[in-house]
Design an enzyme around this catalytic site. Sequence first.
Site, mmCIF file in Angstrom:
data_model
loop_
_atom_site.group_PDB
_atom_site.id
_atom_site.type_symbol
_atom_site.label_atom_id
_atom_site.label_comp_id
_atom_site.label_asym_id
_atom_site.label_seq_id
_atom_site.Cartn_x
_atom_site.Cartn_y
_atom_site.Cartn_z
ATOM 1 C CE LYS A 105 42.681 44.440 26.983
ATOM 2 N NZ LYS A 105 42.829 46.261 27.561
ATOM 3 C CG ASP A 120 46.007 47.888 27.244
ATOM 4 O OD1 ASP A 120 45.888 47.965 28.316
ATOM 5 O OD2 ASP A 120 44.748 48.177 27.094
ATOM 6 N N GLY A 140 39.414 51.135 21.436
ATOM 7 C CA GLY A 140 38.568 50.458 21.342
ATOM 8 C C GLY A 140 37.647 50.231 22.777
ATOM 9 C CD GLU A 177 46.228 50.238 25.628
ATOM 10 O OE1 GLU A 177 46.485 49.681 24.386
ATOM 11 O OE2 GLU A 177 45.304 50.694 25.772
ATOM 12 C CE LYS A 184 40.327 52.619 24.995
ATOM 13 N NZ LYS A 184 39.942 52.137 25.785
ATOM 14 C CG ASP A 228 43.482 53.111 26.897
ATOM 15 O OD1 ASP A 228 42.462 54.240 27.433
ATOM 16 O OD2 ASP A 228 43.060 51.882 27.416
ATOM 17 C CE LYS A 247 45.023 46.880 24.172
ATOM 18 N NZ LYS A 247 44.542 47.964 23.435
ATOM 19 C CB SER A 281 42.104 44.254 21.596
ATOM 20 O OG SER A 281 42.625 44.016 23.547
HETATM 21 O O1 OSB Z 1 41.885 49.381 28.091
HETATM 22 O O2 OSB Z 1 41.946 49.403 25.911
HETATM 23 C C1 OSB Z 1 41.026 48.807 26.574
HETATM 24 C C2 OSB Z 1 38.226 46.980 26.164
HETATM 25 C C3 OSB Z 1 37.547 47.873 26.760
HETATM 26 C C4 OSB Z 1 38.292 48.126 28.031
HETATM 27 C C5 OSB Z 1 39.012 49.019 28.240
HETATM 28 C C6 OSB Z 1 39.758 48.176 26.823
HETATM 29 C C7 OSB Z 1 39.844 47.037 25.538
HETATM 30 C C8 OSB Z 1 40.080 46.973 24.774
HETATM 31 C C9 OSB Z 1 39.585 46.158 23.839
HETATM 32 O O3 OSB Z 1 41.009 46.881 25.235
HETATM 33 C C10 OSB Z 1 39.235 47.418 22.744
HETATM 34 C C11 OSB Z 1 37.996 46.778 21.352
HETATM 35 O O4 OSB Z 1 38.389 45.873 20.809
HETATM 36 O O5 OSB Z 1 37.122 47.726 21.377
HETATM 37 MG MG MG Z 2 43.609 49.850 27.082
#
Ligand code: OSB
Ligand code: MG
Length: 371
Positions: free
Chosen positions: A165, A190, A292, A215, A264, A240, A163, A137
Amino acid sequence: MISINQIILHRVMMKLNDPFVTSFGSIQDKEFFIIEMIDEDGYRGFGESVAFSSPWYTEETVKTNEHIMTDFLIPLLLQAPLKHPDEVTERFSQIRRNSMAKAALEGAVWDLYAKKQNKSLANSLGGTKEKIDVGISIGIQPTVKDLLNVIDTYMAEGYKRIKVKIKPGWDVEVLKEVRKHFPDVPLMADANSAYTLNDIQHLKKLDDLNLMMIEQPLGHDDIIDHAKLQAELITPVCLDESIHSFEDVKTAVELRSCKIINVKIGRVGGLTVAKKINDYCKLHDISIWCGGMLEAGVGRAHNIAITTLDQFVLPGDTAGSKRYWQHDIIEPEVTVENGIINVPNKPGIGYNINRKILQSSTIEKKVFNNK
Ligand code: OSB
Ligand code: MG
């Protein structure tokens, strides 16, 4: 039988190698708890809390985790022995929500239980995979050029999907550029709740980009509008933030709010619930993957274990330790080769605690003894 003698809460502060930027802001310092649990036979289990310092992602924080664990959940755990970790969810059910606090303690019970059974956590959970595919991500970058460079680096490391953002102003055009440079990369976006149904025409433009999914485009607690959006989009919607429990999964599946769910462990309330979600989604043909929370090694190890269950059919966000930390708190650290993690087969989480790193990162330690 598990009769817990002692629970230690290590409050830890670790600095991410790079700030992680989402539609909500940026994180670099990560504060969390490592839970260490010792039973009367001397077995030792570890868990990790995943709430952030401020409630931008869900309502829980490091401080609410401490409050709920200390004042409610730990007394409940110490009250009577347990036959099986599945009983923890039941015992905690008199405390409403606070899933991340519950999952942190429950994770330590599962690790301890697996070690007592002399089985890997993955096997104890019913997982069978020996290797898992992982993706990565990528936070919002200062420029498109930076983003393309970062993607290039991670593709070279073999990650199975990328992924990105997104947020309003950093979405369709950016993803188009990514597609132009990487026509075949398994790609997803995401939004962390950055859009509303008013953006539907804009979001439809994503349908030309062959994304694996989008997402959490809409409200962090919404399940209804996502169903309306999914009905209009070809791109699969993945939830999510909206999924806080097994019941939320049922609602989302019944309402056809998504085709994919990001599981999660902390957000849904623990490994036992995650297992139940796995089985339900298998029955209903909903693909799931493990998300994550920028975890350190203990949380990462739990993520690896749950990903071995059979309905975790898509690569998760469980990247290697070095993507996050200069030194992780486990040894060996989690390594990714060609986008694959080899699931450890030693008892429990399968990684040892690096006491030196844990100690140097700890800012406070609280010990709870069973009298
Ligand atoms: O939206 O999945 C998410 C990290 C922190 C809070 C929310 C998210 C995320 C990530 C990274 O997308 C996940 C990771 O690499 O641990
Ligand atoms: Mg997410």
